[in-house]
Design a protein around this motif. Structure first.
Motif, PDB file in Angstrom:
ATOM      1  N   ASN A   9      -1.174   6.513  -3.954  1.00  9.08           N
ATOM      2  CA  ASN A   9      -1.914   6.432  -2.685  1.00  9.08           C
ATOM      3  C   ASN A   9      -2.100   7.844  -2.138  1.00  9.08           C
ATOM      4  O   ASN A   9      -1.247   8.706  -2.283  1.00  9.08           O
ATOM      5  CB  ASN A   9      -1.162   5.560  -1.685  1.00  9.08           C
ATOM      6  CG  ASN A   9       0.060   6.239  -1.113  1.00  9.08           C
ATOM      7  OD1 ASN A   9      -0.051   7.084  -0.236  1.00  9.08           O
ATOM      8  ND2 ASN A   9       1.238   5.841  -1.603  1.00  9.08           N
ATOM      9  N   ARG A  10      -3.267   8.043  -1.642  1.00  5.55           N
ATOM     10  CA  ARG A  10      -3.603   9.342  -1.061  1.00  5.55           C
ATOM     11  C   ARG A  10      -3.888   9.197   0.441  1.00  5.55           C
ATOM     12  O   ARG A  10      -4.832   9.782   0.955  1.00  5.55           O
ATOM     13  CB  ARG A  10      -4.819   9.924  -1.781  1.00  5.55           C
ATOM     14  CG  ARG A  10      -4.546  10.165  -3.260  1.00  5.55           C
ATOM     15  CD  ARG A  10      -5.770  10.724  -3.947  1.00  5.55           C
ATOM     16  NE  ARG A  10      -5.503  10.957  -5.366  1.00  5.55           N
ATOM     17  CZ  ARG A  10      -6.424  11.449  -6.218  1.00  5.55           C
ATOM     18  NH1 ARG A  10      -7.662  11.735  -5.784  1.00  5.55           N
ATOM     19  NH2 ARG A  10      -6.106  11.643  -7.479  1.00  5.55           N
ATOM     20  N   LEU A  11      -3.101   8.399   1.095  1.00  9.96           N
ATOM     21  CA  LEU A  11      -3.292   8.161   2.527  1.00  9.96           C
ATOM     22  C   LEU A  11      -2.839   9.372   3.321  1.00  9.96           C
ATOM     23  O   LEU A  11      -1.842  10.025   2.980  1.00  9.96           O
ATOM     24  CB  LEU A  11      -2.480   6.938   2.971  1.00  9.96           C
ATOM     25  CG  LEU A  11      -2.824   5.622   2.259  1.00  9.96           C
ATOM     26  CD1 LEU A  11      -1.868   4.529   2.733  1.00  9.96           C
ATOM     27  CD2 LEU A  11      -4.269   5.209   2.534  1.00  9.96           C
ATOM     28  N   ASP A  12      -3.599   9.631   4.368  1.00 11.82           N
ATOM     29  CA  ASP A  12      -3.163  10.719   5.229  1.00 11.82           C
ATOM     30  C   ASP A  12      -2.006  10.240   6.113  1.00 11.82           C
ATOM     31  O   ASP A  12      -1.672   9.067   6.171  1.00 11.82           O
ATOM     32  CB  ASP A  12      -4.328  11.240   6.080  1.00 11.82           C
ATOM     33  CG  ASP A  12      -4.967  10.123   6.898  1.00 11.82           C
ATOM     34  OD1 ASP A  12      -4.285   9.106   7.188  1.00 11.82           O
ATOM     35  OD2 ASP A  12      -6.166  10.240   7.234  1.00 11.82           O
ATOM     36  N   THR A  64      -2.792   7.518   8.804  1.00 11.43           N
ATOM     37  CA  THR A  64      -2.959   6.166   8.256  1.00 11.43           C
ATOM     38  C   THR A  64      -1.605   5.578   7.890  1.00 11.43           C
ATOM     39  O   THR A  64      -1.320   4.388   8.159  1.00 11.43           O
ATOM     40  CB  THR A  64      -3.874   6.208   7.030  1.00 11.43           C
ATOM     41  OG1 THR A  64      -5.130   6.783   7.407  1.00 11.43           O
ATOM     42  CG2 THR A  64      -4.090   4.794   6.476  1.00 11.43           C
ATOM     43  N   ARG A  65      -0.737   6.403   7.261  1.00  9.27           N
ATOM     44  CA  ARG A  65       0.581   5.904   6.905  1.00  9.27           C
ATOM     45  C   ARG A  65       1.368   5.501   8.166  1.00  9.27           C
ATOM     46  O   ARG A  65       2.049   4.476   8.186  1.00  9.27           O
ATOM     47  CB  ARG A  65       1.361   6.960   6.101  1.00  9.27           C
ATOM     48  CG  ARG A  65       0.858   7.123   4.676  1.00  9.27           C
ATOM     49  CD  ARG A  65       1.905   7.834   3.825  1.00  9.27           C
ATOM     50  NE  ARG A  65       2.293   9.121   4.394  1.00  9.27           N
ATOM     51  CZ  ARG A  65       1.675  10.274   4.154  1.00  9.27           C
ATOM     52  NH1 ARG A  65       0.631  10.307   3.329  1.00  9.27           N
ATOM     53  NH2 ARG A  65       2.091  11.397   4.711  1.00  9.27           N
ATOM     54  N   VAL A 116       0.844  -1.212   0.000  1.00 11.74           N
ATOM     55  CA  VAL A 116       0.000   0.000   0.000  1.00 11.74           C
ATOM     56  C   VAL A 116       0.874   1.254   0.000  1.00 11.74           C
ATOM     57  O   VAL A 116       0.622   2.213  -0.735  1.00 11.74           O
ATOM     58  CB  VAL A 116      -0.930  -0.032   1.231  1.00 11.74           C
ATOM     59  CG1 VAL A 116      -1.648   1.317   1.381  1.00 11.74           C
ATOM     60  CG2 VAL A 116      -1.940  -1.144   1.090  1.00 11.74           C
TER      61      VAL A 116
END
Length: 827
Positions: free
Chosen positions: A631-634, A637-638, A625
């Protein structure tokens, strides 16, 4: 001394005169004070003092001096010795009379005191003598009691020396025994002398000019109070006996009873010592008591020796009849009657290939020398006494000295071994069969005591019995050799069957077990009599009872041992005609280890497939991931994904680390031992674990003054981390883990306590088994079941101990103790 005595006698006179002068001075002063003459009171006081101190003569001298002084100084005419007044003359006469009476009374008192002191001294001397006689009588009575309780000659001699030294306050004592040859005496016991000093005095010829030899020769006591008296009687001894036998004073008395002389009892003193008649009588009485005790011991020993020899002959006959085997009988010969008649037994037997020798000793420290002597058999043509007995057939007794050793030795090594035995006397008797000498039997004795006639008679009878037993065994061996070849074939076959690791059973046509080897009995848990009995002990893989044995190898479980597996195969014996298939050979093989290995391997693979798959899946999925470009994870979340990856990676790392430790131990790698301070090392591991278990509260209690332990820091870290992880894992949310570091019995103890559900005490040992997980707590957290096992292996390798227990107030304790560091091996 005379001048001192005269001065001592003159002291009271001088004191009296000085007193008279002093009293005159006092009187002058008093007369002047009262203005009149006070009389003879001061002078009379001086006379009384002189008479009290010195007696009659000093009192009279003081009286005369006082009269002259009174007349010259205090009476008219003054300055002259003449007295004009009649009253003054009467007063002087009365004073002189009173002085005379006072001096006489003082003399009478001194005489009475002198007689009283003399009477007191005589009474004290008589009382002291009576006390001394009473003590000596008590000592003799105590000695008689001790002698009565002593059973052996050595005990009697020891009692006599100990009691004598105590009663006489002597510095040394020795007891000599008169040898049977009548020409020498031998020291049997001594006190107060070291071995080096006694070495030249152990054996003395009676013709030596010495006190002890003179007493042994003449039977008369010798009491010498100083070295000069000794030298005057015997001169300077030829051996070093001045410091031992006659240091300064010696009392030597014969030990004899009814014209039988046993030896000599002697006591010595390092300084000149008075030996009055009463002390001589006491020493002689003590010697008579010892002689009586020695005579009783001699009679008792003779009776016991006779009884023991009769028993020994009976026992020898029994031992020799126990077996007809030639080798067994031969080996028993050398040990016959040991240690009754000797300390070493040697048997030399004439055989077809020469002479064979066997040596037995009752003293283990002589085993090495005995083996060397055994390797050097008798030389029948030699000049040794044993060779002479072999040739003549007559028994012999001889003293073992350097000449005897040189005659018997066949090599320098042989001579050294013979000397190492330290034997003093030897008794050799022939082994006879039908008037034919087949060998010799020798007994060697360490005691410096020659063999007597009864010893020779006993040994001769023993040799005759041994010779007959040896001949019977030789004949029996010849008969046995004829049948040995037939039995050998059967024995070889039985040996092959018995040596096979698999169980072998042979069943006849009716199903009865005709024979079985030890492996079958051990494997099946006991003997089996029939094939039906064998089937009754087996269970098929489904748990049922087999009805018949399969022709092919089949695995079964044992009914009484469910964890034990056997592979059974039945093979019919090949035959012809009616005999075909009548017998069956059953082969059983233990496959329990194989089965258990399969079970462990399956459990291992199952656990690893789950334990490895879970962290690998998390790491792989999370990294995939994070690796995607779109990926547009904040950030939160990362961070969570990275935290999961890090946690699972750490879990995977610890699992691999534990597996590597197991692999190292399987390869035989040992853990090193270096000094380590647990009070510093353990808290650092706790700090590392706090970051891994943020919901758990860790507390550490450690003393700073704990000693260093011996161990490997990497291994200690791994053990501590496993225990902390285990405690945090089963404590749940808001768990509390308490770490205690404290002194142990011989090292330092680390206790890891949690507030979880606790463990079942019955499972305390199982928790350290490989791949074991408790059924009661396995659902609370994942695990492979190898962390605690690895911890135990590491702690054991560091010579420590590890444990698990349930706490009284809930929770569990897992702890370990490592020993105190003892230093490097070369320290």
């Amino acid at each position: 001394m005379g001048a001192r005595r005269r001065l001592h006698a003159a002291v009271p006179v001088l004191v009296g005169l000085a007193g008279v002068v002093a009293m005159a001075t006092v009187k002058l002063a008093l007369n002047e004070a009262v203005d009149r003459d006070i009389g003879f009171i001061p002078s009379m006081a001086a006379v009384v003092i002189a008479a009290s101190l010195g007696g009659f003569v000093p009192g009279m001298i003081a009286t005369i001096a006082a009269v002259l002084l009174e007349a010259y100084v205090f009476m008219e005419p003054r300055g002259a010795l003449s007295v004009t007044s009649e009253s003054d003359r009467i007063r002087l006469a009365l004073f002189a009379l009173v002085g005379l009476l006072a001096s006489w009374l003082a003399w009478l008192r001194s005489q009475a005191e002198t007689r009283a002191r003399a009477a007191t001294g005589e009474a004290t001397s008589a009382r002291d003598q009576a006390d001394l006689n009473a003590r000596r009588l008590g000592a003799l009575q105590a000695m008689a009691t001790r002698f009565a309780g002593a059973a052996t000659t050595a005990e009697i001699v020891g009692v006599g020396l100990d009691q004598g030294l105590e009663a006489l306050r002597a510095d040394g004592g020795v007891v000599y025994r008169v040898e049977s040859d009548g020409g020498t005496i031998v020291a049997v016991a001594w006190r107060g002398y070291d071995e080096a000093a006694m070495a030249p005095l152990r054996r003395l010829a009676l013709d030596l000019p010495m006190a002890v030899t003179d007493v042994a020769r003449r039977g008369e006591p010798a009491f010498l109070e100083d070295a000069a008296a000794y030298a005057a009687s015997y001169g300077v001894p030829g051996v070093s006996t001045v410091a031992v036998v006659a240091p300064a004073a010696i009392a030597a008395v014969p030990l004899e009873l009814e014209a039988r002389r046993f030896g000599v009892l002697a006591f010595t003193w390092d300084q000149a010592h008075d030996l009055p008649s009463d002390r001589q009588a006491f020493i002689s009485a003590m010697a008579r008591l010892m002689a009586g005790a020695l005579e009783r011991a001699r009679l008792f020993d003779a009776e016991r020796a006779t009884r023991e020899r009769l028993n020994a002959l009976v026992e020898a006959g029994r031992v020799l009849s126990l077996s007809l085997d030639y080798e067994t009988t031969l080996r028993r010969l050398a040990g016959l009657a040991l240690p009754l008649i000797g300390d070493v037994g040697i048997v030399d037997v004439v055989e077809a290939g020469g002479i064979r020798r066997l040596v037995t000793t009752s003293r283990p420290e002589l085993a090495a020398a005995a083996s060397v002597i055994e390797a050097h058999p008798l030389d029948a043509a030699g000049s040794s006494p044993m060779a002479s007995v072999l040739r003549s057939g007559d028994p012999a007794v001889f003293r073992i000295d350097d000449a005897a050793i040189r005659a018997a030795a066949r090599s320098p090594e042989h001579a050294e071994a013979l000397a190492q035995l330290g034997a003093r006397w030897a008794l050799v008797t022939p082994l006879r069969v039908l008037n034919r000498t087949t060998g010799v039997l020798a007994f060697l004795r360490h005691a410096d005591l020659p063999y007597e006639a009864d010893d020779i008679e006993f040994a001769t009878e023993l040799g005759d019995r041994a010779g007959r037993a040896l001949e019977n065994a030789r004949l029996h061996t010849r008969v046995e050799q004829l049948a040995a070849s037939e039995r050998r074939r059967a024995g070889e076959l039985e040996a092959v069957v018995a040596s096979i690791g698999e169980g072998i059973l042979v069943a006849d046509a009716e199903g009865a077990i005709a024979s079985s080897n030890a492996a079958a009995v051990r494997l099946l848990g006991g003997p089996v009599s029939t094939l039906d009995g064998l089937l009754a002990r087996l269970l098929d893989p489904e748990g049922g009872r087999p009805r018949a044995l399969a022709p092919d190898p089949t695995e079964y479980r044992l009914a009484d041992r469910p964890t034990a597996w056997v592979e059974v195969a039945a093979y019919p014996v090949a035959g012809s005609g009616e005999q075909q298939g009548r017998s069956t050979v059953v082969v059983c093989r233990d496959v329990s280890a194989f089965r258990q290995g399969q079970v462990l391997r399956e459990a291992f693979l199952g656990l690893l497939s789950h334990e490895l798959r879970t962290p690998v899946t998390t790491i792989y999925g999370g990294s995939a991931v994070l690796a995607r470009r779109d990926n547009r994870l904040d950030r939160q979340t990362r961070d969570e994904i990275l935290s999961d990856i890090a946690g699972e990676a750490d879990r995977l790392y610890r699992l691999v680390e534990d597996l590597m430790v197991l692999a190292r131990f399987d390869e035989g790698i040992e853990v090193g031992t270096e000094p380590a301070l647990l009070q510093r090392l353990v808290p650092s591991v706790v700090e590392q674990e706090r970051g891994r278990w943020p919901a758990t509260t860790f507390t550490v209690e450690a003393r700073p003054d704990l000693p260093a332990v011996g161990g490997d820091e990497t291994s200690i870290t791994q053990v501590t981390r496993n225990l902390l992880s285990n405690a945090a894992k089963y404590s749940g949310l808001d768990g509390k883990v308490r770490v205690i570091i404290e002194p142990g019995d011989d090292g330092v103890v680390v206790r890891v306590q949690d507030n979880g559900p606790g463990i079942n005490p019955a499972e305390a040992e199982d928790l350290f088994s490989p791949f074991y997980r408790s059924p009661t707590t396995s659902r609370m957290a994942a695990g492979a079941g190898i962390g605690l096992h690895v911890s135990r292996r590491l702690v054991d390798a560091m010579r420590g101990r590890i444990w698990a227990r349930r706490l009284d107030d809930g929770g569990s304790e897992f702890g370990y103790e490592l020993p105190r560091y003892r230093g490097f091996p070369d320290d």
